[in-house]
Design a protein around this motif. Structure first.
Motif, mmCIF file in Angstrom:
data_model
loop_
_atom_site.group_PDB
_atom_site.id
_atom_site.type_symbol
_atom_site.label_atom_id
_atom_site.label_comp_id
_atom_site.label_asym_id
_atom_site.label_seq_id
_atom_site.Cartn_x
_atom_site.Cartn_y
_atom_site.Cartn_z
ATOM 1 N N GLU A 155 0.828 -1.216 0.000
ATOM 2 C CA GLU A 155 0.000 0.000 0.000
ATOM 3 C C GLU A 155 0.857 1.258 0.000
ATOM 4 O OE1 GLU A 155 0.493 -1.115 4.397
ATOM 5 O OE2 GLU A 155 0.329 -2.126 2.450
ATOM 6 N N HIS A 156 2.027 1.194 0.606
ATOM 7 C CA HIS A 156 2.939 2.335 0.589
ATOM 8 C C HIS A 156 3.517 2.542 -0.807
ATOM 9 C CE1 HIS A 156 3.796 2.164 5.235
ATOM 10 N NE2 HIS A 156 2.525 2.345 4.934
ATOM 11 N N VAL A 157 3.817 1.444 -1.472
ATOM 12 C CA VAL A 157 4.343 1.525 -2.841
ATOM 13 C C VAL A 157 3.277 2.102 -3.765
ATOM 14 C CG1 VAL A 157 5.207 0.194 -4.801
ATOM 15 C CG2 VAL A 157 5.940 -0.385 -2.476
ATOM 16 N N ALA A 158 2.058 1.601 -3.647
ATOM 17 C CA ALA A 158 0.963 2.057 -4.515
ATOM 18 C C ALA A 158 0.658 3.532 -4.330
ATOM 19 C CB ALA A 158 -0.285 1.223 -4.241
ATOM 20 N N ALA A 159 0.933 4.051 -3.110
ATOM 21 C CA ALA A 159 0.617 5.448 -2.817
ATOM 22 C C ALA A 159 1.719 6.426 -3.220
ATOM 23 C CB ALA A 159 0.327 5.596 -1.321
ATOM 24 N N ALA A 168 0.344 5.576 -9.659
ATOM 25 C CA ALA A 168 -0.997 5.000 -9.813
ATOM 26 C C ALA A 168 -1.207 4.325 -11.165
ATOM 27 C CB ALA A 168 -2.055 6.080 -9.595
ATOM 28 N N ASP A 169 -0.547 4.845 -12.199
ATOM 29 C CA ASP A 169 -0.754 4.298 -13.541
ATOM 30 C C ASP A 169 0.244 3.207 -13.923
ATOM 31 O OD1 ASP A 169 -2.970 5.913 -14.054
ATOM 32 O OD2 ASP A 169 -1.700 7.587 -14.726
ATOM 33 N N ARG A 183 -1.802 -0.619 -10.912
ATOM 34 C CA ARG A 183 -3.176 -0.592 -11.429
ATOM 35 C C ARG A 183 -3.842 -1.961 -11.304
ATOM 36 N NH1 ARG A 183 -2.354 0.084 -17.103
ATOM 37 N NH2 ARG A 183 -2.345 -2.201 -17.114
ATOM 38 N N ASP A 184 -3.067 -3.029 -11.541
ATOM 39 C CA ASP A 184 -3.624 -4.382 -11.544
ATOM 40 C C ASP A 184 -3.445 -5.122 -10.224
ATOM 41 O OD1 ASP A 184 -4.233 -3.860 -14.194
ATOM 42 O OD2 ASP A 184 -2.435 -4.869 -14.972
ATOM 43 N N GLY A 185 -2.882 -4.457 -9.226
ATOM 44 C CA GLY A 185 -2.697 -5.099 -7.922
ATOM 45 C C GLY A 185 -1.639 -6.186 -7.901
ATOM 46 N N GLU A 186 -0.635 -6.041 -8.772
ATOM 47 C CA GLU A 186 0.431 -7.048 -8.844
ATOM 48 C C GLU A 186 1.659 -6.605 -8.053
ATOM 49 O OE1 GLU A 186 0.278 -9.992 -9.967
ATOM 50 O OE2 GLU A 186 -1.416 -10.069 -11.360
ATOM 51 N N LEU A 187 1.468 -6.411 -6.752
ATOM 52 C CA LEU A 187 2.558 -6.076 -5.837
ATOM 53 C C LEU A 187 2.696 -7.221 -4.841
ATOM 54 C CD1 LEU A 187 0.836 -3.213 -6.431
ATOM 55 C CD2 LEU A 187 2.808 -2.303 -5.233
#
Length: 266
Positions: A213-217, A222-223, A228-232
């Motif tokens: 979640e920290h990486v995504a933020a 975001a793009d 975008r696809d939740g592949e973390l």
């Protein structure tokens, strides 16, 4: 007849401990790294006498080792102290998949167990070949960003990128894989990850939990297709950041499982 090979070995990192246990030579170990988790029984059976960049020199000397085994320039200070105290030291510096396999064979030879070490190395080579064959059958290859640390952002070391490739992916920072030191793999501009558009992001933050979640933020991320696809995905550091058997078995399995799911997704 007395054993001509080392009888009292201190393992300053996890991989020699894992190898020696795997080939049935754990009776030679008298001390291990506090970061050792493989095999689990080692933590119960052997005294913990070192971290990674520091060690309890007095405790090590009290164990009367006839060999200390460590890894990389980061343990040079520990090695020099032990050498000055009269201890024989072997610091390996392998950074590739081929180097890990060769390390297993060298270590086995050093303790008079070359045949057993060769069997372990051969099993690793066969396992890598099996994963490579499975990866070759996938319909597509993802672009992969592997993050070894988050602040500052550090990309994966060479053997990690090689395992990603064998498992069916392509590291988005291939030019950094050859850099042996972590400081040489720090991303000067984190937005470069965005530009390279990874489909999958692996995190293995040595010593702490990966926080997707920290990486995504992160600003501008975001793009990124992976975000975008939740592949973390987290790959636990003991099975990928140690240049030993774990990476060649469990580490590549974990990477390939994620890549295979992604490749077969509609």
């Amino acid at each position: 007849m007395s054993d001509a090979y080392p009888q009292r070995i201190v393992c300053l990192t996890e991989e020699p401990t894992e190898v020696l246990y795997a080939i049935g030579e754990e009776h030679r170990i008298v001390g291990i790294s506090g970061f050792t988790v493989r095999p689990p029984r080692a933590r119960k059976e052997k005294p913990k006498v070192s971290a990674f960049t520091s060690a309890k020199i007095d405790q090590i000397l009290a164990l009367k080792p006839d060999l200390a085994i460590g890894f990389s320039d980061l343990q040079a200070d520990i090695a020099s102290e032990l050498i000055r105290a009269g201890v024989e030291v072997w610091i390996s510096n392998h950074r590739s998949v081929e180097g890990i396999v060769a390390y297993i064979r060298r270590l086995g030879a050093m303790v008079g167990a070359a045949t057993k070490a060769d069997e372990l190395a051969s099993r690793a080579e066969a396992h890598l070949a099996k994963i490579a064959a499975q990866a070759a059958a996938l319909p597509r290859r993802p672009r992969v960003y592997f993050e070894e640390w988050d602040d500052p952002q550090i990309t994966g070391i060479r053997w990690v990128g090689e395992l990603v490739r064998i498992a069916g992916g392509d590291d988005v920072f291939p030019e950094l894989l050859e850099e042996p030191l972590a400081k040489q793999r720090i991303l000067a501009d984190p937005i470069e990850v965005v530009r390279r558009e990874p489909d999958i992001i692996f995190g293995s933050w040595c010593g702490k939990r990966f926080r997707p979640e920290h990486v995504a933020a992160r600003p501008g991320w975001a793009d990124v297709p992976a975000v975008r696809d939740g592949e973390l995905h987290e790959i636990k550091s003991p099975i990928i950041l140690q240049p030993g058997p774990a990476a060649l078995f469990d580490g590549i399995e974990a990477i390939h499982a994620v890549i295979a799911r992604w490749a077969m997704r509609p």
